[in-house]
Design a protein around this motif. Sequence first.
Motif: not given
Length: 215
Positions: A125-126, A140-143, A151-154
């Motif tokens: 992720a970034f 930001f977790l890209p595919t 996915f935008v994750i917290e």
Amino acid sequence: MTSATWKRDFASGLIVLFPLLVTAYIIYWLYVRLAGIPLPVENPVVRAGLTLVIFVLLVFSVGYLMRTAFGDVVEEGLDGIMNRLPGLRVVYNASKMAVETAVGGADELQEPVKLETWNGMRMTAFKTGKSTEDGRDVLFLPTAPNITTGFVIEVEPERYTPTNERVEDALTRILSAGFGDANDRPGSVPMDITEDDDGVDETEPEAVENASSES
């Protein structure tokens, strides 16, 4: 030469030539399209160059306009109009997101991190540089291999681990679906490991000498 050697040589040549052929075809396709634009110039090469110059000037002009307050109003108006058109709004939003990601996506992404999503499974992720009100970092977790989706994750800061690698290296690994290795750089010398009769690993002396001279 063994079958594995032939396959390796063919794959190496294909990796070098195929991107060049694709690039050459795209350049030729663009040249034909630009040369076919009706301009009061007879020479097709000059016509293509003039069309390209006009397009670049138009892009810079629109970009300068978008940095003003009037540009924000125009962009909001265009987005509002396109989002009211069924079908076309999907194409408009997808193409806009793709351009934004291609032009500024790598610059906006910050430090890559490792996130354990399931027990024993880690994903790349970034950090986005944003955080929530309760102190969680927005990642930001890209595919793979399409980095324009994800996915935008917290996540709480203690839930992920920094990788100490460059953004470009992490993106290369994701874009290549895991086949690209950040350590595979030009100039690296592979070391052939062989096993003698006593079961002890021996390194080819020539490979060791080459690796030592490069270091």
